[in-house]
Design a protein around this motif. Sequence first.
Motif, PDB file in Angstrom:
ATOM      1  N   UNK A 160      -1.316   5.202-155.345  1.00 53.75           N
ATOM      2  CA  UNK A 160      -2.661   4.625-155.362  1.00 53.75           C
ATOM      3  C   UNK A 160      -3.561   5.428-156.301  1.00 53.75           C
ATOM      4  N   UNK A 161      -4.525   4.731-156.902  1.00 52.78           N
ATOM      5  CA  UNK A 161      -5.528   5.389-157.726  1.00 52.78           C
ATOM      6  C   UNK A 161      -6.358   6.326-156.845  1.00 52.78           C
ATOM      7  N   UNK A 162      -6.911   7.378-157.440  1.00 53.30           N
ATOM      8  CA  UNK A 162      -7.605   8.375-156.632  1.00 53.30           C
ATOM      9  C   UNK A 162      -8.816   7.786-155.904  1.00 53.30           C
ATOM     10  N   UNK A 166      -9.570   8.239-151.993  1.00 52.08           N
ATOM     11  CA  UNK A 166     -10.876   8.685-151.486  1.00 52.08           C
ATOM     12  C   UNK A 166     -11.385   7.730-150.413  1.00 52.08           C
ATOM     13  N   UNK A 167     -11.187   6.427-150.625  1.00 54.75           N
ATOM     14  CA  UNK A 167     -11.644   5.437-149.649  1.00 54.75           C
ATOM     15  C   UNK A 167     -10.920   5.578-148.314  1.00 54.75           C
ATOM     16  N   UNK A 257      -2.061  12.894-146.256  1.00 49.34           N
ATOM     17  CA  UNK A 257      -2.551  11.526-146.122  1.00 49.34           C
ATOM     18  C   UNK A 257      -3.230  11.346-144.769  1.00 49.34           C
ATOM     19  N   UNK A 258      -4.238  10.470-144.740  1.00 49.19           N
ATOM     20  CA  UNK A 258      -4.780  10.039-143.465  1.00 49.19           C
ATOM     21  C   UNK A 258      -3.780   9.077-142.830  1.00 49.19           C
ATOM     22  N   UNK A 468     -12.384  11.078-143.071  1.00 46.81           N
ATOM     23  CA  UNK A 468     -13.813  11.126-143.422  1.00 46.81           C
ATOM     24  C   UNK A 468     -14.012  10.999-144.923  1.00 46.81           C
ATOM     25  N   UNK A 469     -15.083  10.337-145.309  1.00 46.85           N
ATOM     26  CA  UNK A 469     -15.437  10.181-146.711  1.00 46.85           C
ATOM     27  C   UNK A 469     -16.768  10.880-146.957  1.00 46.85           C
TER      28      UNK A 469
END
Length: 528
Positions: A160-162, A166-167, A257-258, A468-469
């Motif tokens: 996945x793209x960064x 982040x999302x 990873x979450x 968390x973001x």
Amino acid sequence: MVVMAFKVLPTFVLLFAAVDASRILAAIPTASFSHQVFYRPLWKELAKRGHEVTLVTTDPMKDPTLKNLTEIDVSVAYDYKQNENMQEIFESDKTMAIHKMIEILYKNTRLYFGHKDVKNLFLDKSITFDLVMIECVFPSSFAFAHRFDAPVICLTSLDAHYIIHAAMGNPTHHILYPNFLLPVGNPMSFTDRLLTVIAMNVLTAYMDYWVYPEVRKILDEEIQDEKSVMPESSQMFDKIDMVFTNTNPLFNAVRPYSPATISLAGGLHETSTKPLPKDLQDFLDGATEGVIYFSLGSNVKSKDISTKLRQQIIAAFEELPHKILWKFEADTLPNQPKNVKIVKWLPQQDVLRHKNVKLFITQAGMQSLEEALFARVPMVAIPFFGDQDVNAQRMAQKGLGLTLNHKTMSKSDFKLAILEVIHNKKYKNRVVEVASMIQDLPMKPLEQAVWWTEYVLRHKGAGHLKGPQIPLWQYYYLDVFAVIGVVLGVILLIFIKVTCYVKRFICGMVNKNMKASIKTKKSKSKKE
């Protein structure tokens, strides 16, 4: 009564299955077979389990046995390639190649979303889904997430793209976890680190202020609704509940990873062995000296490479004792050597599984690398664009084969690389070792994908699994360091002030005492 029970039981089973069945929309906008094929087993399995799957795809399976699968054929999206000079893209520098690929993205978006059935999906307000599964490689996919009020699973046949990481609340440090499109060294040099940070910030600004608005404009023009079908860039990723990636810790960077990020390593799209066409079977069976399989995938076509490069390849093949099976998309190959067989399209996994295949020459697409790895075939990679450079670099670093630069490769370089990988057993042994580790999993990738898909359906989302973001200034403790710096600065300032005060006080006392002493001495001197 017993007989009656056995007659009624299947009816109850079907009723419960119907209750659990859900309406799922899956949309993969990328006009590339490798992007489509990776998730095909998932669509099939979901349909077989009773879910009603609507698949918007450029490569429909057209399988009449899948009664619960409805395919919207948007193969018209491939039309953009008819007017593209792919050779020019292959030979251009990386910056220009990215720019040209973005232009292709715009054309692909117009063709895909200009399709009447796709427009109907957006404009018919009576259509609803329980789950939306979208490919998150290109931003246009998020129009589907924005249109339907349902949980969203984001799919990618690569890493996945960064921004997606982040999302999901995954760490996105550009040095520890560089973007999968950047061919940087491992470990990274200072130059690599500097260029990575600059490149990612420039790319983010480019996507936010140019690509997203342009795609949004195209979609609004193609699907004329009372409101925009494309969310603002600041809201684009908010609706994602879960992400499926094609990554593994042996081939990709090891990163935390979450729980909402699911890695489907180990061969999700690995198919069962099927009989080969007779002419192909005879060709492979008769190659007792071994077969070299050569394919540049579905995006890079051998017929589009430069004449110079093709001549270098043909010259090297002529000098080899092996048979060559070449996926070549034209009817004829100029100066075709006697040991070369050309075929426009091949069942790649079945070919790679043949016992006489000794080497795979590949463009280093992720799916091609996986298929060779799981068939235990070593490789020579000739990357052209996209993630291929990074994949080829990692493949060589892992000892699975060698990589060559298509712009500078000579006949001698090509031949030596082929002979080295075929005859040096370390490459074959390493492929067997790595493949066995990657496929040593507690659950098959398909079972894992289905379980998590139905998890999102059962709980109507999975936002509770996302990490968390926080903004970068918090992620890098900038506010904390700023406060600590201010406090330390104040303390240091107070210390300096106090020190200066004490110094002046002491100096004043000393001067006072000295003056008093001098005065006393003068007084005594006068009396005497």
